[in-house]
Design a protein around this motif. Structure first.
Motif, PDB file in Angstrom:
ATOM      1  N   ALA A  60      -3.016 -26.879  -5.579  1.00 37.21           N
ATOM      2  CA  ALA A  60      -2.980 -25.476  -5.150  1.00 37.21           C
ATOM      3  C   ALA A  60      -4.387 -24.917  -5.232  1.00 37.21           C
ATOM      4  CB  ALA A  60      -2.031 -24.666  -6.030  1.00 37.21           C
ATOM      5  N   ILE A  61      -4.705 -23.975  -4.358  1.00 38.66           N
ATOM      6  CA  ILE A  61      -6.000 -23.305  -4.393  1.00 38.66           C
ATOM      7  C   ILE A  61      -5.772 -21.802  -4.461  1.00 38.66           C
ATOM      8  CG2 ILE A  61      -6.176 -23.267  -1.862  1.00 38.66           C
ATOM      9  CD1 ILE A  61      -9.224 -23.503  -2.189  1.00 38.66           C
ATOM     10  N   ALA A  62      -6.564 -21.133  -5.296  1.00 36.72           N
ATOM     11  CA  ALA A  62      -6.551 -19.670  -5.368  1.00 36.72           C
ATOM     12  C   ALA A  62      -7.804 -19.169  -4.670  1.00 36.72           C
ATOM     13  CB  ALA A  62      -6.512 -19.206  -6.820  1.00 36.72           C
ATOM     14  N   PHE A  67      -3.716 -27.596   1.701  1.00 38.44           N
ATOM     15  CA  PHE A  67      -3.323 -27.653   0.302  1.00 38.44           C
ATOM     16  C   PHE A  67      -1.804 -27.517   0.210  1.00 38.44           C
ATOM     17  CE2 PHE A  67      -7.709 -26.274   0.238  1.00 38.44           C
ATOM     18  CZ  PHE A  67      -8.244 -26.940  -0.843  1.00 38.44           C
ATOM     19  N   ASP A  68      -1.248 -28.009  -0.887  1.00 37.75           N
ATOM     20  CA  ASP A  68       0.201 -27.904  -1.063  1.00 37.75           C
ATOM     21  C   ASP A  68       0.627 -26.453  -1.259  1.00 37.75           C
ATOM     22  OD1 ASP A  68       1.102 -30.865  -1.315  1.00 37.75           O
ATOM     23  OD2 ASP A  68      -0.656 -30.711  -2.605  1.00 37.75           O
ATOM     24  N   LYS A  69      -0.273 -25.652  -1.827  1.00 37.35           N
ATOM     25  CA  LYS A  69       0.035 -24.247  -2.070  1.00 37.35           C
ATOM     26  C   LYS A  69      -1.256 -23.444  -2.022  1.00 37.35           C
ATOM     27  CE  LYS A  69       2.550 -20.684  -3.570  1.00 37.35           C
ATOM     28  NZ  LYS A  69       3.660 -20.091  -2.798  1.00 37.35           N
ATOM     29  N   VAL A  70      -1.226 -22.298  -1.358  1.00 37.20           N
ATOM     30  CA  VAL A  70      -2.362 -21.386  -1.323  1.00 37.20           C
ATOM     31  C   VAL A  70      -1.981 -20.106  -2.062  1.00 37.20           C
ATOM     32  CG1 VAL A  70      -3.920 -20.016   0.115  1.00 37.20           C
ATOM     33  CG2 VAL A  70      -3.228 -22.312   0.856  1.00 37.20           C
ATOM     34  N   ILE A  71      -2.728 -19.801  -3.122  1.00 37.85           N
ATOM     35  CA  ILE A  71      -2.519 -18.580  -3.897  1.00 37.85           C
ATOM     36  C   ILE A  71      -3.523 -17.551  -3.384  1.00 37.85           C
ATOM     37  CG2 ILE A  71      -2.530 -17.557  -6.209  1.00 37.85           C
ATOM     38  CD1 ILE A  71      -2.179 -20.511  -7.230  1.00 37.85           C
ATOM     39  N   THR A  72      -3.038 -16.545  -2.706  1.00 35.85           N
ATOM     40  CA  THR A  72      -3.920 -15.569  -2.068  1.00 35.85           C
ATOM     41  C   THR A  72      -4.406 -14.538  -3.081  1.00 35.85           C
ATOM     42  OG1 THR A  72      -2.746 -15.834   0.032  1.00 35.85           O
ATOM     43  CG2 THR A  72      -4.129 -13.870  -0.227  1.00 35.85           C
ATOM     44  N   LYS A  95      -0.656 -17.777 -12.047  1.00 36.89           N
ATOM     45  CA  LYS A  95      -0.017 -17.797 -10.733  1.00 36.89           C
ATOM     46  C   LYS A  95       0.116 -19.218 -10.180  1.00 36.89           C
ATOM     47  CE  LYS A  95      -1.310 -13.090  -9.479  1.00 36.89           C
ATOM     48  NZ  LYS A  95      -1.984 -12.211  -8.503  1.00 36.89           N
ATOM     49  N   SER A  96      -0.299 -20.179 -10.972  1.00 41.58           N
ATOM     50  CA  SER A  96      -0.090 -21.574 -10.569  1.00 41.58           C
ATOM     51  C   SER A  96       1.402 -21.810 -10.324  1.00 41.58           C
ATOM     52  CB  SER A  96      -0.588 -22.518 -11.666  1.00 41.58           C
ATOM     53  OG  SER A  96      -0.146 -23.837 -11.419  1.00 41.58           O
TER      54      SER A  96
END
Length: 248
Positions: free
Chosen positions: A4-6, A15-20, A37-38
């Protein structure tokens, strides 16, 4: 391993998850705000200047017993923090392994309060002094990572085993953190070129050099050719010879 990337930008990679991050502080507070927020129950937080040399999934095994893990700060304690004894180390926040649960959430809330207090009262705008104090006052079970899992090559240092994570920026970008100083990919080659104990230090021009083990001239030449190539080694020898002649 899912990633995941923030970020407050649109990522250029999948990415598997994008944390905006909608309203970034553009400071070290962004890390404190968004660690919880992970989307994962067990997480390895990495700064943007962490270079992965080898897989690190074994770090998750620490979370069977501990709540959080980090490595000592290479620069030790950059400043004193009231209420924390000198014998309690400052940990580097570039690599943090943690269980993403209520204990961690409470810890980051306290970390944020201490950060705000230190930054306003003592003008300490780095997040590691507040991290140190928050850890000292918390009930978290803390594990200490070895240097191989957060090897900051812009300072002199020591490793015993092959590095897993190097701490140095690939690009020179506008950031509240450290500037580009060492070519991290070359540093990885240098460190992985030997076995056993390795003492290293920045050697200028974006490179690092090994201080130990010491070798014969022949072995040193082979090592230099392996890292710098034949032309690079020849150029280095000419420069050394020129400097020696000038001293005569």
């Amino acid at each position: 391993m899912p990633i995941a990337i923030a970020t407050d930008k649109s990522p250029n990679f999948d990415f598997d998850k994008v944390i905006t991050i909608e309203n970034p502080e553009h400071s070290f507070l962004d890390q404190i705000y968004h660690m919880t927020k992970s989307p994962f129950e067990r997480s390895i937080y990495l700064d943007t200047d962490i270079y992965m040399v080898d897989e690190v999934s074994s770090l998750f095994n620490l979370l069977r017993k501990y709540d959080l893990a980090a490595a000592y700060n290479h620069n030790r304690c950059a400043c004193k923090v009231k209420g924390v004894p000198d014998s309690f180390p400052e940990y580097n926040t570039g690599v943090i392994v943690y269980k993403n649960n209520n204990k961690l959430k409470n810890f980051t809330q306290e970390w944020q309060k201490i950060f705000s207090k230190l930054s306003s009262a003592e003008n300490l705008r780095q997040n590691q002094p507040s991290f140190r104090k928050a850890l000292y006052e918390s009930s978290l079970r803390l594990a200490t990572l070895t240097t191989e899992y957060n090897c900051m090559v812009r300072y002199p240092g020591h490793i015993r085993n092959d590095p897993k994570l190097l701490h140095s920026r690939l690009l020179d970008i506008d950031t509240p953190g450290a500037d580009y100083s060492v070519h991290v990919e070359n540093a990885a080659k240098v460190l992985k070129s030997r076995d056993g104990h390795r003492l290293f230090k920045p050697s200028g021009s974006g490179n690092i050099g090994l201080l130990y083990p010491t070798e014969s001239i022949f072995i040193s030449l082979i090592y230099s050719i392996k890292i710098n190539g034949l032309v690079g080694t020849f150029t280095f020898l000419i420069k050394r010879l020129y400097r020696s002649i000038r001293r005569i």
